[in-house]
Design a protein around this motif. Structure first.
Motif, mmCIF file in Angstrom:
data_model
loop_
_atom_site.group_PDB
_atom_site.id
_atom_site.type_symbol
_atom_site.label_atom_id
_atom_site.label_comp_id
_atom_site.label_asym_id
_atom_site.label_seq_id
_atom_site.Cartn_x
_atom_site.Cartn_y
_atom_site.Cartn_z
ATOM 1 N N HIS A 174 0.396 -1.317 0.239
ATOM 2 C CA HIS A 174 -0.159 0.365 -0.352
ATOM 3 C C HIS A 174 0.536 1.115 0.607
ATOM 4 O O HIS A 174 0.194 2.426 0.384
ATOM 5 N N ILE A 175 1.998 0.917 0.037
ATOM 6 C CA ILE A 175 2.649 1.837 -0.084
ATOM 7 C C ILE A 175 3.541 2.539 -1.321
ATOM 8 O O ILE A 175 4.795 1.454 -1.144
ATOM 9 N N GLU A 183 -7.299 6.330 2.490
ATOM 10 C CA GLU A 183 -7.829 5.324 4.100
ATOM 11 C C GLU A 183 -7.129 4.832 4.976
ATOM 12 O O GLU A 183 -6.698 4.935 6.181
ATOM 13 N N GLU A 184 -5.504 4.786 4.944
ATOM 14 C CA GLU A 184 -4.741 3.652 5.358
ATOM 15 C C GLU A 184 -4.242 4.942 6.459
ATOM 16 O O GLU A 184 -4.084 4.374 7.455
ATOM 17 N N LYS A 185 -4.154 6.342 6.203
ATOM 18 C CA LYS A 185 -3.921 6.671 7.508
ATOM 19 C C LYS A 185 -4.471 6.555 8.505
ATOM 20 O O LYS A 185 -4.256 7.199 9.201
#
Lengths: 657, 330
Positions: A39-40, A58-60
């Motif tokens: 995801h990064i 969202e991940e954040k």
């Protein structure tokens, strides 16, 4: 926040619950939600060479407090923007060489840099909240730059190149310290770690451990696979009351026979050793064994003390002997030279004493047979050791007068004389014969044996199987014929060994061949009265020695009488070959002087008488013819007149009536 | 021996010359020493035995040194005894040091002085390293000369020293009996410049010595013979020559050098003794006694306590000696 703490505590918990290093690692690495790097996106900025991770918003929001960049093939720490509230940062399995660009993450609680290429701890000075620092499997050579990390709870430095424990004394909240697989050679400088409960030092090169007793909370100490070889090097462990679990496997100490009980005895507080629970039985065994060890040590200490004392005494005796010999030598030299050089006081320098091998008789092994009858006084030494009686110094000869128990005396088969004049030994041989009837082996060292004749004195003993004459201090050994003479003179003993070598038939024959005629001459050609007087002399001497001894009993003298008679019958052949010590000999000669003087005067008187008689005889011989003629003439004149002569005779006869 | 001149001497001198008094004194002394033992079997017997042993030469065994050297006969007996007892050592071929020979001497005479042995050794070794090994025969011949003529040799040594240092003792007495000897060089001082001294000069002094002194000297004629071959000699050279001279040797105790190891009587005795060594299965000798049980006592010595009236086997013989010694005494 709650989730963060929860996850952190879960994170922290897992590390505590799994004490083994591997599991820490695993715990570290597998706890927490899996964040794959998919995801990064790592975008390299044009402004700097550092990559910048970017992730979706969202991940954040989902994982706002943790960021995982493992296996990203990172060679440098990326600049992390906009994530200043990060608490957990994961950089495992990369190629990072320096810790940088994380100073802005001041809320960081856990930093994982396992399996990178970091060479120096740096760049952490702003991370005041850091609780978990995982730097395993890097290339760190020195512990440093941890000053501000006062909240550190877990510090993992395993698999590095650290040689010294330093710069961690301020970490008073540290609970787990992992220094396994480093290059540590010793452990110290641990003060200040007041919260430390687990210390992992496996697979180092540790030889000694110190300061562990300064760790008030330490419960688990792992020292497997190091270089500890004695308990003394880890003696501080005994003083640590908190330790309950310790491992020593893979150390040289674990191979020792005394390992287990020594550890148990010294660390009564232990519950687990080498990952195994300690049972009551084991503890009991340990204390028993430890007591035995203690006793053994005490015993050996005592024995070594005794040994030392013995050695000193023997040294002293040797020195005295040397002195004696030098004085004697000087005396004889002066006699011979007859010089009138000034008699300078002999500066006998003790330090010039030639080194002689330490005389240590075979000490009994085992604690059960203590040395018997050890009597140590400065000028002589008497030692009984199983079957050997050793006498050092002339004072020791008096000890033969002591009351020896029959058992002790009966066991003695070897008697060894050192630093004693042979002439003095000769005088006590009768005593030896009586008190130690089983003595079959005689040893002489430094006893001044100079003449073959001296061996004659040994003939009076009952029996000798072995004879050892040490060349040191016994010049007689330098003679070519000495062994044969001994065999010849003492042939009735049928000796087995001389100086360690077996006596062969050829030796006996040679001895007989060389000296047989001497024996023949000594016995058959001596006039009878000489034989008697010599043999009588010998017996008288023995009586004299016996009578001079303290413990005289009439029974013994009778036995002696029978003995010597038997002896005479055995070998009249050689019995006339005697040895009189020089002193006795001179004494005897002195005694004879008086007699000689008397004899001289007596004979002179006889001679005078004889010569007088002879003279008278001669004179008579000379005068006799004349006298005879006169007598005849007188007679003839008398009878010239027959008648008047007849009348005269008759007259004489009647007158007589 | 039975010459009439002996009667010309006054009594005391006659006795002294034959050393009769020495033996008488010693006999009485021995009697006093051992009177308890001797009284067992009678004084007459004692004197018989004593003088028998003097004749045989066994009286000096194990006696003190002062007695051993008292008379020439004693010295000769001692030398013979030493030779007989230790001939086997020589036969064995061992070379021994001076100290070891001294030990052997001490076996026969406990207080034998070391100086004499040393002097004898010096003769053999020519005053060289005193620790050298010597052969039995060399030592024995040198020892014979040294022991028998010890006083003579001391005087000779003094004379030698004098000659070396240039003094000539001849200036004191000048017996110019034989004119043939007047060949000495007038330069008296040159006697010692080269090694040793001149032989003829030396001999002259020796001759004077022999005339002057009463103690035993080697016959002058033989000495002259020994010196005849050399011009100059050293002291030890002279002694060595003396010890090797056959004539002088024959006058004394020992047999000739060739016969030194040869004593058949003793050898026989030795073989018999060897046969008695216990355990010796294959006896070396063919003597019939080899088959006897080994008994350590030699057959001829009777019990010492047997009183007089039990005559011992030995008494029957001529002079109380064993057959072997008879033979060897010739």
């Amino acid at each position: 926040m709650k989730t963060a703490t929860r996850s952190l505590s879960a994170f922290g918990d897992s590390s505590i619950k799994t004490p083994s290093k591997s599991r820490i690692q695993q715990g570290c690495h597998s706890a927490g939600p899996n964040i794959s790097g998919d995801h990064i996106n790592l975008v390299s900025s044009s402004l700097s060479s550092f990559p910048i991770p970017q992730r979706s918003s969202e991940e954040k929001i989902l994982y706002s407090d943790r960021l995982s960049l493992e296996r990203q093939k990172l060679t440098v720490c990326p600049i992390i923007n906009g994530e200043d509230h990060l608490r957990l940062l994961n950089f495992q399995h990369n190629f990072i060489t320096r810790i940088q660009n994380i100073s802005n993450l001041q809320k960081l609680i856990s930093l994982d840099l396992y399996d990178n290429q970091i060479e120096e701890i740096s760049g952490l000075s702003t991370l005041r909240c850091l609780r978990v620092l995982l730097l395993g499997k890097n290339r760190i050579k020195k512990i440093s730059n941890l000053e501000n990390l006062k909240s550190l709870d877990v510090l993992d430095l395993h698999g590095n190149q650290i040689t010294k424990i330093e710069n961690i004394n301020h970490l008073c909240e540290l609970r787990v310290l992992n220094l396994a697989r480093n290059f540590l050679s010793h452990v110290d400088n641990l003060n200040g770690l007041d919260s430390l409960t687990e210390l992992n030092l496996r697979h180092n090169q540790i030889t000694f451990v110190r300061d562990v007793d300064n760790l008030p909370c330490l419960q688990h100490l792992f020292l497997s696979f190091n270089n500890i070889s004695s308990f003394d090097s880890v003696s501080c462990l005994a003083d640590s009351s908190s330790l309950s679990d310790i491992t020593f496997d893979g150390n040289p100490i674990a191979q020792e026979s005394w390992y287990k009980h020594t550890v148990l005895q010294n660390m009564m507080q232990l519950r687990q050793l080498d990952m195994k629970r300690i049972t009551e039985e084991e503890r009991r065994m340990a204390s028993v064994l430890a007591k035995k060890e203690e006793e053994k040590k005490r015993e050996s200490h005592k024995q070594s003390l005794l040994k030392e004392k013995k050695r000193l005494t023997i040294n002293n005796v040797a020195r005295q002997w040397d002195l004696q010999q030098r004085v004697a030598n000087i005396a004889t030299n002066e006699d011979r030279k007859d010089s009138d050089s000034p008699q300078d006081p002999c500066q006998i320098d003790g330090s010039t004493l030639s080194a002689f091998p330490e005389e240590t008789g075979p000490l009994d092994s085992g604690l059960n047979n203590a040395l018997q009858g050890l009597s140590v006084i400065d000028t002589y030494l008497v030692e009984v050791d199983g079957d050997t009686l050793s006498l050092y110094g002339s004072g020791a000869l008096e000890s033969l007068d002591r009351n020896w128990s029959v058992q002790t005396a009966g066991m003695i088969t070897t008697v060894s004389f050192t630093f004693i004049e042979f002439d003095e030994i000769v005088q006590v041989l009768p005593k030896l014969k009586i008190k130690f009837p089983n003595s079959l082996h005689l040893k002489f060292k430094e006893t001044n044996l100079v003449m073959l004749q001296q061996f004659n004195a040994l003939a009076q003993l009952r029996r000798i199987d072995q004879l050892t004459i040490d060349p040191q201090g016994n010049p007689v050994v330098n003679f070519t014929l000495w062994k044969y003479y001994v065999l010849f003179r003492l042939s009735h003993f049928s000796m087995q060994k001389i100086n360690g070598t077996e006596v062969t038939q050829n030796d006996m024959i040679m001895a007989e061949r060389l000296f047989g005629i001497l024996a023949h001459v000594a016995s058959s050609e001596l006039p009878q009265y000489r034989l008697i007087s010599i043999l009588g002399d010998a017996r008288k001497k023995q009586f004299r020695y016996l009578l001079e001894s303290k413990g005289k009993k009439p029974g013994i003298i009778n036995e002696e009488n029978n003995d010597s008679k038997r002896l005479v019958g055995e070998n009249t052949n050689r019995a006339t070959l005697n040895y009189t010590t020089r002193d006795f000999y001179n004494e005897k000669l002195e005694e004879i002087k008086e007699k000689k003087k008397f004899c001289k005067t007596y004979i002179e008187d006889l001679v005078k008488e004889a010569t007088e008689i002879n003279m008278k005889n001669e004179a008579l011989q000379k005068l006799w013819p004349q006298m005879f003629i006169e007598l005849v003439r007188d007679a003839v004149i008398e009878i010239r007149n027959e008648n008047s002569y007849m009348k005269l005779c008759l007259q004489q006869i009647t007158d007589q009536k | 021996m039975l010459s009439p001149e002996r009667l010309a001497l006054p009594d005391y001198e006659y006795l002294a010359q034959r050393h009769v008094l020495t033996y008488m004194e010693d006999a009485v002394c021995q009697l006093l020493e051992n009177r308890e033992d001797i009284s067992q079997y009678g004084i007459a017997r004692f004197f018989t035995e004593y003088f028998n042993s003097v004749c045989q030469g066994t009286h000096i065994l194990f006696r003190e040194f002062s007695f051993v050297q008292a008379t020439p006969h004693n010295r000769v007996s001692f030398l013979r005894a030493f030779w007989r007892c230790f001939r086997t050592v020589g036969k064995n071929g061992d070379l021994l040091t001076m100290k070891e020979y001294h030990c052997l001497l001490q076996l026969l005479c406990p207080d034998f002085p070391l100086e004499l042995t040393q002097k004898a050794a010096r003769i053999v070794l020519m005053d060289d390293a005193m620790d050298c090994l010597m052969s039995f025969s060399d030592f024995l011949f040198a020892f014979q000369i040294q022991f028998y003529y010890s006083e003579f040799l001391d005087s000779v040594a003094a004379i030698y020293e004098d000659l070396l240092s240039g003094k000539n003792p001849n200036t004191v007495i000048v017996p110019t009996s034989s004119s043939g000897q007047h060949r000495q060089r007038p330069a008296l001082g040159g006697a010692g410049t080269l090694e040793g001294v001149e032989a003829s000069l030396f001999y002259q002094c020796l001759e004077n010595l022999c005339d002057r002194h009463k103690y035993s000297c080697p016959p002058p004629a033989l000495v002259k013979e020994a010196l005849s071959n050399v011009q100059r000699l050293t002291f030890y050279g002279f002694l060595m020559a003396l010890s090797k001279h056959r004539g002088i040797n024959q006058a004394l105790a020992l047999p000739d050098k060739g016969d030194l190891m040869h004593d058949p009587a003793m050898d026989e005795e030795l073989e018999r003794l060897l046969a008695q060594v216990p355990g010796l299965v294959n006896s070396v000798t063919a003597s019939p006694e080899a088959s006897c049980l080994p008994s350590r006592t030699p057959p001829r010595v009777g019990s010492p306590w047997r009183p007089l009236h039990h005559s011992r086997k030995v008494d029957g013989e001529s002079d109380g000696s064993t057959e072997e010694t008879d033979e060897s005494e010739t």
